[in-house]
Design a protein around this motif. Sequence first.
Motif, PDB file in Angstrom:
ATOM      1  N   LEU A   1      -5.250  12.654 -42.626  1.00 26.37           N
ATOM      2  CA  LEU A   1      -3.915  13.196 -42.887  1.00 26.37           C
ATOM      3  C   LEU A   1      -2.964  12.856 -41.748  1.00 26.37           C
ATOM      4  N   GLY A   2      -1.731  12.620 -42.122  1.00 30.80           N
ATOM      5  CA  GLY A   2      -0.684  12.383 -41.136  1.00 30.80           C
ATOM      6  C   GLY A   2       0.562  13.159 -41.515  1.00 30.80           C
ATOM      7  N   VAL A   3       1.440  13.370 -40.554  1.00 32.49           N
ATOM      8  CA  VAL A   3       2.691  14.069 -40.811  1.00 32.49           C
ATOM      9  C   VAL A   3       3.629  13.134 -41.560  1.00 32.49           C
ATOM     10  N   LYS A   4       4.109  13.573 -42.709  1.00 28.27           N
ATOM     11  CA  LYS A   4       5.010  12.778 -43.533  1.00 28.27           C
ATOM     12  C   LYS A   4       6.459  13.208 -43.373  1.00 28.27           C
ATOM     13  N   ASP A   5       6.663  14.499 -43.081  1.00 27.56           N
ATOM     14  CA  ASP A   5       8.032  14.993 -42.931  1.00 27.56           C
ATOM     15  C   ASP A   5       8.002  16.320 -42.171  1.00 27.56           C
ATOM     16  N   VAL A   6       9.053  16.585 -41.436  1.00 25.18           N
ATOM     17  CA  VAL A   6       9.237  17.848 -40.735  1.00 25.18           C
ATOM     18  C   VAL A   6      10.686  18.265 -40.971  1.00 25.18           C
ATOM     19  N   PHE A   7      10.894  19.525 -41.338  1.00 27.85           N
ATOM     20  CA  PHE A   7      12.254  20.008 -41.565  1.00 27.85           C
ATOM     21  C   PHE A   7      12.292  21.517 -41.389  1.00 27.85           C
ATOM     22  N   THR A   8      13.499  22.043 -41.288  1.00 26.30           N
ATOM     23  CA  THR A   8      13.674  23.497 -41.278  1.00 26.30           C
ATOM     24  C   THR A   8      14.428  23.887 -42.531  1.00 26.30           C
ATOM     25  N   TYR A   9      14.209  25.109 -42.953  1.00 32.08           N
ATOM     26  CA  TYR A   9      14.843  25.638 -44.147  1.00 32.08           C
ATOM     27  C   TYR A   9      15.116  27.113 -43.901  1.00 32.08           C
ATOM     28  N   VAL A  10      16.294  27.570 -44.253  1.00 33.75           N
ATOM     29  CA  VAL A  10      16.616  28.985 -44.087  1.00 33.75           C
ATOM     30  C   VAL A  10      15.951  29.765 -45.218  1.00 33.75           C
ATOM     31  N   ILE A  11      15.026  30.651 -44.847  1.00 29.33           N
ATOM     32  CA  ILE A  11      14.383  31.480 -45.865  1.00 29.33           C
ATOM     33  C   ILE A  11      15.272  32.700 -46.114  1.00 29.33           C
ATOM     34  N   PRO A  12      15.216  33.282 -47.310  1.00 28.36           N
ATOM     35  CA  PRO A  12      16.135  34.370 -47.676  1.00 28.36           C
ATOM     36  C   PRO A  12      15.937  35.628 -46.833  1.00 28.36           C
ATOM     37  N   GLU A  13      16.983  36.472 -46.867  1.00 25.86           N
ATOM     38  CA  GLU A  13      16.911  37.763 -46.192  1.00 25.86           C
ATOM     39  C   GLU A  13      15.773  38.601 -46.757  1.00 25.86           C
ATOM     40  N   LEU A  14      15.179  39.401 -45.900  1.00 26.10           N
ATOM     41  CA  LEU A  14      14.169  40.365 -46.305  1.00 26.10           C
ATOM     42  C   LEU A  14      14.896  41.698 -46.477  1.00 26.10           C
ATOM     43  N   VAL A  15      14.731  42.326 -47.642  1.00 22.63           N
ATOM     44  CA  VAL A  15      15.513  43.520 -47.962  1.00 22.63           C
ATOM     45  C   VAL A  15      14.659  44.644 -48.526  1.00 22.63           C
TER      46      VAL A  15
END
Length: 110
Positions: A5-19
């Motif tokens: 296995l190798g790293v194919k992509d790295v990114f950040t994503y804003v996950i929704p608010e916890l309520v």
Amino acid sequence: MDERLGVKDVFTYVIPELVFASEYAIRKAQYDILYNHPAINPLLSDTHYAKWNAQENVSSNTVACLNVLGSENNACAVTNSVCVEEYGLFVHQVIRRGINKPFVIFGREV
């Protein structure tokens, strides 16, 4: 790590608010049961202004919302804001604002 296995992509994503939410437009001071995913358990003490008699871990945020809607008791949930909107629940407290979460996509090396 698996050498195939190798790293194919790295990114950040804003996950929704916890309520904290329920099917009632006005927050109650006491609920019969709270539903939440087990990963949320450490944050339950951050829920203010309401108490519950019982707490049940469920498999997903979606199930938490569906259980609130299907409950014959006064039910509430700690879940994410996307699920709350999808199922027509009311937000009573934002426990954690949306955060940037890193993701790493692995794939087989060719």
